[in-house]
Design a protein around this motif. Sequence first.
Motif, short mmCIF file in Angstrom:
data_model
loop_
_atom_site.label_atom_id
_atom_site.label_comp_id
_atom_site.label_asym_id
_atom_site.label_seq_id
_atom_site.Cartn_x
_atom_site.Cartn_y
_atom_site.Cartn_z
N MET A 1 -73.73 7.40 88.91
CA MET A 1 -72.89 6.22 88.66
C MET A 1 -73.72 4.95 88.80
O MET A 1 -73.59 4.02 88.00
CB MET A 1 -71.72 6.21 89.66
N ALA A 2 -74.57 4.89 89.81
CA ALA A 2 -75.41 3.70 90.00
C ALA A 2 -76.34 3.51 88.81
O ALA A 2 -76.51 2.38 88.33
CB ALA A 2 -76.22 3.84 91.29
N VAL A 3 -76.91 4.60 88.32
CA VAL A 3 -77.82 4.51 87.18
C VAL A 3 -77.06 4.10 85.92
O VAL A 3 -77.54 3.30 85.11
CB VAL A 3 -78.54 5.86 86.97
N TRP B 1 -63.09 3.90 95.08
CA TRP B 1 -62.82 5.00 94.14
C TRP B 1 -62.58 6.26 94.97
O TRP B 1 -63.51 6.85 95.53
CB TRP B 1 -64.02 5.19 93.22
N VAL B 2 -61.33 6.67 95.09
CA VAL B 2 -60.92 7.75 95.97
C VAL B 2 -61.24 9.11 95.33
O VAL B 2 -60.74 9.42 94.25
CB VAL B 2 -59.42 7.66 96.29
N GLN B 3 -62.04 9.90 96.03
CA GLN B 3 -62.39 11.23 95.56
C GLN B 3 -61.71 12.34 96.35
O GLN B 3 -61.65 13.47 95.91
CB GLN B 3 -63.92 11.41 95.65
N ASP B 4 -61.22 11.99 97.52
CA ASP B 4 -60.58 12.98 98.39
C ASP B 4 -59.48 12.29 99.18
O ASP B 4 -59.63 11.13 99.57
CB ASP B 4 -61.62 13.59 99.33
N ARG C 1 -58.65 -3.20 94.53
CA ARG C 1 -58.29 -2.20 93.53
C ARG C 1 -58.68 -0.83 94.05
O ARG C 1 -59.73 -0.66 94.66
CB ARG C 1 -58.97 -2.48 92.19
N ILE C 2 -57.79 0.13 93.80
CA ILE C 2 -58.04 1.51 94.23
C ILE C 2 -58.05 2.39 92.99
O ILE C 2 -57.06 2.44 92.24
CB ILE C 2 -56.97 2.00 95.22
N LEU C 3 -59.14 3.08 92.78
CA LEU C 3 -59.25 4.02 91.67
C LEU C 3 -59.05 5.44 92.21
O LEU C 3 -59.57 5.77 93.28
CB LEU C 3 -60.62 3.91 90.99
N VAL C 4 -58.31 6.26 91.49
CA VAL C 4 -58.10 7.65 91.90
C VAL C 4 -58.56 8.56 90.77
O VAL C 4 -58.32 8.29 89.60
CB VAL C 4 -56.62 7.93 92.25
N GLN C 5 -59.23 9.65 91.13
CA GLN C 5 -59.81 10.53 90.11
C GLN C 5 -58.81 11.54 89.57
O GLN C 5 -59.13 12.34 88.69
CB GLN C 5 -61.05 11.24 90.68
N SER C 6 -57.58 11.51 90.09
CA SER C 6 -56.53 12.40 89.60
C SER C 6 -55.20 11.66 89.65
O SER C 6 -54.92 10.93 90.60
CB SER C 6 -56.46 13.67 90.46
N GLU D 1 -49.23 -1.03 92.80
CA GLU D 1 -49.74 -1.87 91.72
C GLU D 1 -51.27 -1.92 91.67
O GLU D 1 -51.86 -2.16 90.61
CB GLU D 1 -49.20 -3.30 91.85
N LYS D 2 -51.92 -1.70 92.79
CA LYS D 2 -53.39 -1.77 92.82
C LYS D 2 -54.05 -0.42 92.60
O LYS D 2 -55.28 -0.33 92.56
CB LYS D 2 -53.87 -2.37 94.15
N ILE D 3 -53.26 0.63 92.41
CA ILE D 3 -53.80 1.97 92.22
C ILE D 3 -53.92 2.25 90.72
O ILE D 3 -52.97 2.07 89.96
CB ILE D 3 -52.89 3.03 92.87
N HIS D 4 -55.10 2.71 90.31
CA HIS D 4 -55.37 2.96 88.89
C HIS D 4 -56.05 4.32 88.72
O HIS D 4 -56.97 4.66 89.45
CB HIS D 4 -56.26 1.87 88.29
N TYR D 5 -55.56 5.07 87.74
CA TYR D 5 -56.17 6.36 87.44
C TYR D 5 -57.50 6.16 86.72
O TYR D 5 -57.57 5.50 85.69
CB TYR D 5 -55.23 7.17 86.55
N TYR D 6 -58.57 6.72 87.29
CA TYR D 6 -59.89 6.62 86.68
C TYR D 6 -60.62 7.93 86.95
O TYR D 6 -61.15 8.15 88.04
CB TYR D 6 -60.68 5.44 87.25
N PRO D 7 -60.65 8.85 85.98
CA PRO D 7 -61.24 10.17 86.20
C PRO D 7 -62.76 10.11 86.35
O PRO D 7 -63.40 9.16 85.91
CB PRO D 7 -60.83 10.94 84.95
N ASN D 8 -63.29 11.13 86.96
CA ASN D 8 -64.74 11.22 87.10
C ASN D 8 -65.39 11.42 85.74
O ASN D 8 -64.91 12.21 84.93
CB ASN D 8 -65.12 12.39 88.01
#
Length: 221
Positions: free
Chosen positions: A1-3, A115-118, A152-157, A171-178
Amino acid sequence: MAVLLSGMGHDVTVLTGKPNYPQGTFYDGYHGGGISREHLGDVLVVRIPMMARGYSRIGLALNYLSFILSASLLGPWALRGQKVDIVFVYGISPLLQALPAVLLAKLRRIPLVVWVQDLWPDSLTATGHVRNRMILRVVSALVRLIYRSSDRILVQSRAFIEPVAKYAEVEKIHYYPNPYLEKRSTQVSEKVARLASDIGQQFSVVFAGNLGTGSGAGHHR
């Protein structure tokens, strides 16, 4: 992700610890003390002191706690002089490692994205590793602090949205898959070709993911 972010033209600095996973001891060329800096392409990696995870649950807990304390106390100083526009946390377990990011974002008065992964504290109760109600309440309070401090909170599922919403404004939670990197190869080994042929000739079920108590497979038969 950093790259990937760096390749898009962003200046990326990673604040992290010393590599010691999964072997439990620090990798060759690293030690627990001191602040080190290295480059991964155009990405600056700043490594702060911490304890190695070792081979026990106590060692693992000390590893996590040492990072939180070190990043909170030394992180702002290690990043001194650097212009930062946003703090981004890739929230792998344990989520409590985002606590230093909360402090850094407040000190710099800049947005915080997690970005929440777990799911926490759900992971603790699901695995049964922690049963003490007082500890679970403390962890829940810290998770709520992290989420409510985030811009902002991103969730992978999408299934994560409801559990996370218990601790933060929906309102601050957004779906953003890996993301994934597509890798194509024209060379296929004989073993892989034979397996692909066998799969194609019969009804097959493939499980791709983690196997473990925390992954819902602890009682798999």
